[in-house]
Scaffold this motif. Structure first.
Motif, PDB file in Angstrom:
ATOM      1  N   TRP A   1       0.834  -1.208   0.000  1.00 50.63           N
ATOM      2  CA  TRP A   1       0.000   0.000   0.000  1.00 50.63           C
ATOM      3  C   TRP A   1       0.872   1.262   0.000  1.00 50.63           C
ATOM      4  CZ3 TRP A   1      -4.504   0.024  -1.807  1.00 50.63           C
ATOM      5  CH2 TRP A   1      -5.465  -0.946  -1.510  1.00 50.63           C
ATOM      6  N   ALA A   2       1.987   1.229   0.728  1.00 54.19           N
ATOM      7  CA  ALA A   2       2.881   2.393   0.739  1.00 54.19           C
ATOM      8  C   ALA A   2       3.418   2.670  -0.662  1.00 54.19           C
ATOM      9  CB  ALA A   2       4.037   2.163   1.715  1.00 54.19           C
ATOM     10  N   LEU A   3       3.820   1.610  -1.387  1.00 54.36           N
ATOM     11  CA  LEU A   3       4.311   1.788  -2.753  1.00 54.36           C
ATOM     12  C   LEU A   3       3.193   2.298  -3.671  1.00 54.36           C
ATOM     13  CD1 LEU A   3       6.535  -1.408  -3.052  1.00 54.36           C
ATOM     14  CD2 LEU A   3       7.315   0.970  -2.855  1.00 54.36           C
ATOM     15  N   HIS A   4       1.974   1.804  -3.452  1.00 55.16           N
ATOM     16  CA  HIS A   4       0.837   2.264  -4.253  1.00 55.16           C
ATOM     17  C   HIS A   4       0.598   3.759  -4.048  1.00 55.16           C
ATOM     18  CE1 HIS A   4      -3.175   2.306  -6.066  1.00 55.16           C
ATOM     19  NE2 HIS A   4      -3.601   2.929  -4.987  1.00 55.16           N
TER      20      HIS A   4
ATOM     21  N   GLY B   1       3.461   5.834  -5.346  1.00 54.21           N
ATOM     22  CA  GLY B   1       3.511   5.755  -6.804  1.00 54.21           C
ATOM     23  C   GLY B   1       2.439   6.548  -7.508  1.00 54.21           C
ATOM     24  N   ARG B   2       1.453   7.034  -6.777  1.00 59.02           N
ATOM     25  CA  ARG B   2       0.410   7.857  -7.398  1.00 59.02           C
ATOM     26  C   ARG B   2       0.481   9.315  -6.939  1.00 59.02           C
ATOM     27  NH1 ARG B   2      -4.549   7.517  -4.027  1.00 59.02           N
ATOM     28  NH2 ARG B   2      -5.799   7.576  -5.919  1.00 59.02           N
TER      29      ARG B   2
ATOM     30  N   GLY C   1      -2.824   2.191 -12.207  1.00 68.76           N
ATOM     31  CA  GLY C   1      -4.250   2.080 -11.983  1.00 68.76           C
ATOM     32  C   GLY C   1      -4.633   2.158 -10.520  1.00 68.76           C
ATOM     33  N   PRO C   2      -5.923   2.289 -10.253  1.00 64.80           N
ATOM     34  CA  PRO C   2      -6.417   2.353  -8.874  1.00 64.80           C
ATOM     35  C   PRO C   2      -6.399   0.979  -8.225  1.00 64.80           C
ATOM     36  CG  PRO C   2      -8.257   2.333 -10.401  1.00 64.80           C
ATOM     37  CD  PRO C   2      -7.003   2.374 -11.255  1.00 64.80           C
TER      38      PRO C   2
ATOM     39  N   GLY D   1      -3.455  -6.213  -6.234  1.00 58.14           N
ATOM     40  CA  GLY D   1      -2.075  -6.505  -5.888  1.00 58.14           C
ATOM     41  C   GLY D   1      -1.160  -5.307  -5.863  1.00 58.14           C
ATOM     42  N   SER D   2      -1.720  -4.087  -5.922  1.00 62.66           N
ATOM     43  CA  SER D   2      -0.908  -2.871  -5.931  1.00 62.66           C
ATOM     44  C   SER D   2       0.142  -2.920  -7.047  1.00 62.66           C
ATOM     45  CB  SER D   2      -0.231  -2.661  -4.561  1.00 62.66           C
ATOM     46  OG  SER D   2       0.578  -1.504  -4.576  1.00 62.66           O
TER      47      SER D   2
END
Length: 463
Positions: free
Chosen positions: A304-307, A310-311, A441-442, A457-458
């Motif tokens: 989740w942190a990378l997601h 990354g956005r 993507g979301p 899967g982020s």
């Protein structure tokens, strides 16, 4: 046939130990919580018990907020077996009362009983009263500040090996890569396994233990199901995992360099004095607890942190600068904010062994109570603009007490909290000092078992 193709012969008592654990730790049988009264409970839905149970276990991210909006800050959900009441609380002062409750009255073990067949009766998550106090005292030295500093180098090495396999332009599910990485940390840093043959055998067994659906999890309470399909496979995998873990424990006890090893298992074998050391069964249960509590949860928080980074190009730039300059406080803040915005565990529970008053409600013995992490982390009066990813909430300050509770609280606060944060920071530092990250993507949460993970899967791209 190679040695990896041919299953090793279990010691004669290994299968017996596993079978006895299954018999003793049936979630809906054996020693149970006190019988409960149904009058005077906080309001809640009047759906059938099975429907409420499925909604809570499978659709919690919609169900729990809906119940909060409908019934207010305290509400009751009735769950299997027998419609037992689960009373969820959503305000920080409620959490404070529960975390500070008398541990002889507020039992955590019975609230986690569904995990009993997997974790075992000696698990720190399932013990209460004096047994919990003893086990925590024996485990604590393996997770104090001095011990954490000793683990950091190996965690860095594992993270470096993982990131070294990536290439600029790669796109992948970061959850899968983080799961592989944190599993390797558990096996090498916690279990202390160095033999590649045993690592090859352990990895798939561990993954099959973690990757079970809510239906399979509930099946532990109904032994008749264990003769069929996914339940049968889960039981067979549990036997095999036990064989491997017991073999590692027994070999480690005879290691000539045991007192020089720094992994958690070796420390636990030596913990205590000659009259009070952990048995093989106790070691097995604590290792599996650390595995299940510290593997997928940390991997999910990292994904989740990378997601989120990354956005958000501005936040990513700040985090990458922190990785290059060694600003671990900022990386830890980003990890904590990801844990706030995307709770991995939905609640912290206690079962009342005597009547108690919580949040102004007089509750009967047998009721299970707990703060809702989902609501606590998402309330605007706890965290302004709660849908925004903002690591500054954790820089130079902490959120108000009991509004950020991913590790629980009180005497039951997760013993591995410091290890999880240390590991997460080390991994983020390695990734962000090597690659740029872009979210593809979301994504949104889905329930895997007792945890929630990114549905897609982020997915990220590194460059």
């Amino acid at each position: 046939m190679t040695t990896l193709d041919r299953p090793s012969e279990p010691r004669p008592d290994t299968r017996d130990l596993t079978a006895r654990r299954f018999e003793r730790m049936r979630p809906f049988g054996g020693e149970s919580a006190p019988r409960f009264e149904t009058r005077g409970l906080p309001p809640g839905p009047r759906w059938p018990v099975w429907a409420q149970s499925v909604a809570l276990l499978r659709f919690r991210h919609h169900f729990v907020p809906r119940m909060w909006r409908r019934y207010g800050d305290v509400f009751t959900v009735r769950i299997v077996p027998g419609g037992r009441p689960l009373v969820l609380f959503t305000r920080p002062e409620h959490a404070k009362e529960i975390f500070a409750g008398d541990p002889e009255v507020f039992h955590a073990g019975k609230g986690n009983a569904i995990l009993g067949p997997i974790m075992g009766e000696h698990s720190l998550l399932l013990q209460d009263s004096s047994e919990h106090k003893r086990a925590r005292a024996l485990l604590m030295p393996a997770f104090n500040g001095h011990a954490l500093r000793g683990y950091r180098g190996l965690v860095d090495e594992v993270a470096r090996e993982e990131v070294g396999r990536w290439h600029s332009g790669d796109e992948f599910r970061s959850l899968d890569r983080m799961n592989a990485l944190t599993l390797e940390v558990i096996l090498r840093v916690v279990f202390g396994v160095t033999d590649e043959n045993r690592l090859v055998e352990l990895r798939p067994c561990v993954n099959r233990t973690v990757n079970i659906s809510p239906a399979v999890l509930l099946g532990w309470g109904y032994p008749a199901l264990q003769r069929f399909g996914p339940w049968k496979k889960t039981v067979a995998n549990a036997y095999r995992l036990d064989e491997l873990i017991y073999a590692e424990i027994r070999e480690r006890r005879t290691a000539v360099d045991l007192d020089q090893r720094t992994d958690v298992l070796s420390r636990l074998i030596l913990a205590g004095d000659d009259g009070d050391r952990l048995t093989d069964e106790e070691l097995r249960d604590q290792l599996v607890t650390l595995l299940l509590a510290g593997h997928e949860t940390t991997a999910t928080a990292l994904a989740w942190a990378l997601h989120e980074l990354g956005r958000d190009r501005a936040q990513l730039a700040r985090a990458r600068e922190a990785a290059h300059t060694g600003d671990d406080d900022h990386l830890e803040a980003a990890l904590k904010e990801a844990m706030r915005l995307h709770p991995v565990i939905p609640m912290v529970v206690r079962t009342l062994m005597q009547p108690a008053t919580v949040g102004g409600w007089d509750l009967p013995a047998g009721a299970t109570v707990g703060p809702s992490i989902l609501i606590a982390h998402g309330r605007a009066d706890n965290h302004p603009d709660p849908e925004r990813f903002d690591p500054d909430r954790f820089l130079g300050q902490n959120p108000p007490v009991n509004t950020w509770i991913p590790f629980g609280g009180g005497v039951r606060r997760c013993i591995g909290a410091g290890f999880s944060l240390m590991e997460g920071v080390a991994v983020l530092r390695q990734i962000l000092s090597t690659y740029d990250v872009t979210a593809i993507g979301p994504d949104r949460p889905k329930v895997r078992n007792i945890t929630s993970v990114p549905r897609r899967g982020s997915r990220i791209r590194v460059g």
